[in-house]
Design a protein around this motif. Structure first.
Motif, PDB file in Angstrom:
ATOM      1  N   VAL A  95     -20.051  34.871  21.059  1.00 42.08           N
ATOM      2  CA  VAL A  95     -20.160  35.678  22.279  1.00 42.08           C
ATOM      3  C   VAL A  95     -19.559  34.882  23.429  1.00 42.08           C
ATOM      4  N   MET A  96     -18.737  35.547  24.223  1.00 41.41           N
ATOM      5  CA  MET A  96     -18.194  34.945  25.433  1.00 41.41           C
ATOM      6  C   MET A  96     -18.831  35.624  26.640  1.00 41.41           C
ATOM      7  N   ALA A  97     -19.547  34.848  27.442  1.00 40.39           N
ATOM      8  CA  ALA A  97     -20.155  35.362  28.675  1.00 40.39           C
ATOM      9  C   ALA A  97     -19.406  34.748  29.850  1.00 40.39           C
ATOM     10  N   ARG A  98     -18.768  35.588  30.639  1.00 43.44           N
ATOM     11  CA  ARG A  98     -17.910  35.111  31.732  1.00 43.44           C
ATOM     12  C   ARG A  98     -18.395  35.653  33.075  1.00 43.44           C
ATOM     13  N   GLU A  99     -18.430  34.773  34.081  1.00 43.60           N
ATOM     14  CA  GLU A  99     -18.779  35.181  35.445  1.00 43.60           C
ATOM     15  C   GLU A  99     -20.131  35.900  35.502  1.00 43.60           C
ATOM     16  N   LEU A 100     -21.126  35.326  34.866  1.00 46.99           N
ATOM     17  CA  LEU A 100     -22.445  35.954  34.805  1.00 46.99           C
ATOM     18  C   LEU A 100     -23.005  36.212  36.204  1.00 46.99           C
ATOM     19  N   THR A 101     -23.541  37.396  36.398  1.00 50.76           N
ATOM     20  CA  THR A 101     -24.162  37.927  37.630  1.00 50.76           C
ATOM     21  C   THR A 101     -23.154  38.189  38.747  1.00 50.76           C
ATOM     22  N   LYS A 102     -21.876  37.953  38.499  1.00 53.88           N
ATOM     23  CA  LYS A 102     -20.859  38.164  39.524  1.00 53.88           C
ATOM     24  C   LYS A 102     -20.186  39.520  39.330  1.00 53.88           C
ATOM     25  N   LEU A 103     -19.255  39.844  40.226  1.00 52.88           N
ATOM     26  CA  LEU A 103     -18.600  41.151  40.230  1.00 52.88           C
ATOM     27  C   LEU A 103     -17.881  41.438  38.912  1.00 52.88           C
ATOM     28  N   HIS A 104     -17.231  40.427  38.361  1.00 54.65           N
ATOM     29  CA  HIS A 104     -16.437  40.622  37.151  1.00 54.65           C
ATOM     30  C   HIS A 104     -17.146  40.080  35.903  1.00 54.65           C
ATOM     31  N   GLU A 105     -18.450  40.194  35.891  1.00 51.87           N
ATOM     32  CA  GLU A 105     -19.224  39.752  34.720  1.00 51.87           C
ATOM     33  C   GLU A 105     -18.717  40.429  33.446  1.00 51.87           C
ATOM     34  N   THR A 106     -18.509  39.613  32.411  1.00 53.02           N
ATOM     35  CA  THR A 106     -18.033  40.114  31.127  1.00 53.02           C
ATOM     36  C   THR A 106     -18.804  39.434  30.010  1.00 53.02           C
ATOM     37  N   ILE A 107     -19.361  40.215  29.096  1.00 54.51           N
ATOM     38  CA  ILE A 107     -20.028  39.664  27.914  1.00 54.51           C
ATOM     39  C   ILE A 107     -19.405  40.345  26.700  1.00 54.51           C
ATOM     40  N   VAL A 108     -18.708  39.558  25.903  1.00 56.87           N
ATOM     41  CA  VAL A 108     -17.990  40.090  24.750  1.00 56.87           C
ATOM     42  C   VAL A 108     -18.567  39.488  23.479  1.00 56.87           C
ATOM     43  N   SER A 109     -19.038  40.344  22.590  1.00 56.58           N
ATOM     44  CA  SER A 109     -19.564  39.912  21.300  1.00 56.58           C
ATOM     45  C   SER A 109     -18.528  40.229  20.229  1.00 56.58           C
ATOM     46  N   SER A 110     -18.069  39.205  19.508  1.00 53.52           N
ATOM     47  CA  SER A 110     -16.994  39.412  18.548  1.00 53.52           C
ATOM     48  C   SER A 110     -16.997  38.258  17.541  1.00 53.52           C
ATOM     49  N   THR A 111     -15.816  37.859  17.092  1.00 54.50           N
ATOM     50  CA  THR A 111     -15.649  36.670  16.264  1.00 54.50           C
ATOM     51  C   THR A 111     -14.809  35.673  17.044  1.00 54.50           C
ATOM     52  N   LEU A 112     -14.815  34.434  16.627  1.00 57.47           N
ATOM     53  CA  LEU A 112     -14.031  33.435  17.340  1.00 57.47           C
ATOM     54  C   LEU A 112     -12.542  33.768  17.293  1.00 57.47           C
ATOM     55  N   GLY A 113     -12.076  34.249  16.144  1.00 59.14           N
ATOM     56  CA  GLY A 113     -10.665  34.603  16.042  1.00 59.14           C
ATOM     57  C   GLY A 113     -10.284  35.703  17.009  1.00 59.14           C
ATOM     58  N   GLU A 114     -11.119  36.724  17.126  1.00 60.77           N
ATOM     59  CA  GLU A 114     -10.827  37.827  18.033  1.00 60.77           C
ATOM     60  C   GLU A 114     -10.954  37.399  19.494  1.00 60.77           C
ATOM     61  N   LEU A 115     -11.883  36.488  19.782  1.00 56.21           N
ATOM     62  CA  LEU A 115     -12.010  35.997  21.155  1.00 56.21           C
ATOM     63  C   LEU A 115     -10.769  35.203  21.566  1.00 56.21           C
TER      64      LEU A 115
END
Length: 280
Positions: free
Chosen positions: A185-205
């Motif tokens: 899972v990649m969690a980016r910019e948590l609680t900010k305007l462009h918060e992104t949480i992506v659940s996938s595989t390492l290859g797809e990330l």
């Protein structure tokens, strides 16, 4: 406000509204706030209506300032320690000061709040009963790969912080060592305007982040699923714990306690304990 206390105050990791009322009260009442970067903290504190004097305390000067701050606290002073974002000491400066205060008998008071680590874990959808926080991976690829290799077979969720400058390289090395199919899972910019949480595989990330410059911006928490444990074998740490317990306890009790500690099935541990017993 108690005198002679060091307050460890958690700050928002993005959204200013996540500051707690208690944190604001403490920061307004102390005599001094030790901050990681005055340029970052001063505008935030002023926006919150807090005008307490600031002192820069970071990895380059904290050892020089520790004695001075401990003396001030020992004389009855009140100081709050904050980092740029989240909970101090979690991949941030402050450990030498807290340790010195504990050794000097100065009271250390935690004022809890936001933490990117816990925030990401709570929303990732990966097991949280056992996890290992590794902070920021090593800076060079060879050192990162060595680090990831040591963690490859760990059966718990792995949590890393990473910066925008190295996110592509770190994800690429993770995919190479843990495998492209390892859930993550990649969690980016948590609680900010462009918060992104992506659940996938390492290859797809790796593919996602490499192909989209917007996904390379901000602050990251990367969570990697633990290795699937072979039900017929035990990892070295489980064997070590079992062996220690078996020296002091009956076989069944040793296996049962080891199962609680490691999460491995009791029957498998019991069989292994019997084998250890026979080998003696």
């Amino acid at each position: 406000m108690d005198k002679g206390c060091l307050y460890i105050v958690a700050m928002p990791i993005g959204n200013r509204d996540d500051i707690t009322e208690r944190a604001k009260q403490v920061l307004s009442a102390v005599e001094l706030i030790a901050v990681e970067d005055t340029r970052h903290s001063r505008p935030l504190l002023q926006a919150l209506g807090i005008n307490t004097p600031l002192l820069a305390l970071h990895e380059h000067n904290e050892l020089k300032l520790v004695n001075r701050l401990v003396e001030q606290l020992s004389a009855g002073g009140t100081i709050a320690l904050i980092s740029d974002a989240g909970t101090p000491l979690i991949s941030d400066p402050g450990f030498p000061l807290v340790r010195a205060c504990q050794q000097a008998g100065v009271r250390v008071v935690p004022v809890p709040g936001a933490s990117a680590l816990i925030c990401a874990l709570s929303a990732a959808g990966l097991p949280t009963d056992r996890f290992l926080f590794e902070g920021f991976p090593a800076r060079t690829s060879s050192a990162r790969c060595d680090q990831f290799t040591r963690l490859k077979d760990a059966g718990m969720t792995l949590v890393f912080y990473e910066s925008s400058h190295r996110i592509v390289h770190s994800l690429t090395d993770m995919a190479a060592i843990f495998g492209v199919e390892r859930p993550a899972v990649m969690a980016r910019e948590l609680t900010k305007l462009h918060e992104t949480i992506v659940s996938s595989t390492l290859g797809e990330l790796v593919t996602l982040v490499s192909g989209d410059p917007n996904q390379q911006k901000g602050e990251f928490v990367i969570l990697v699923a633990g290795a699937v444990q072979d039900t017929q074998t035990l990892d070295p740490e489980a064997l070590r714990i079992l062996a220690i317990l078996a020296e002091a306890l009956p076989t069944k009790k040793a296996a049962a306690l080891a199962a609680k500690i490691t999460g491995v099935k009791k029957n498998l541990l019991y069989q292994q304990a019997l084998e250890l017993q026979q080998a003696e």
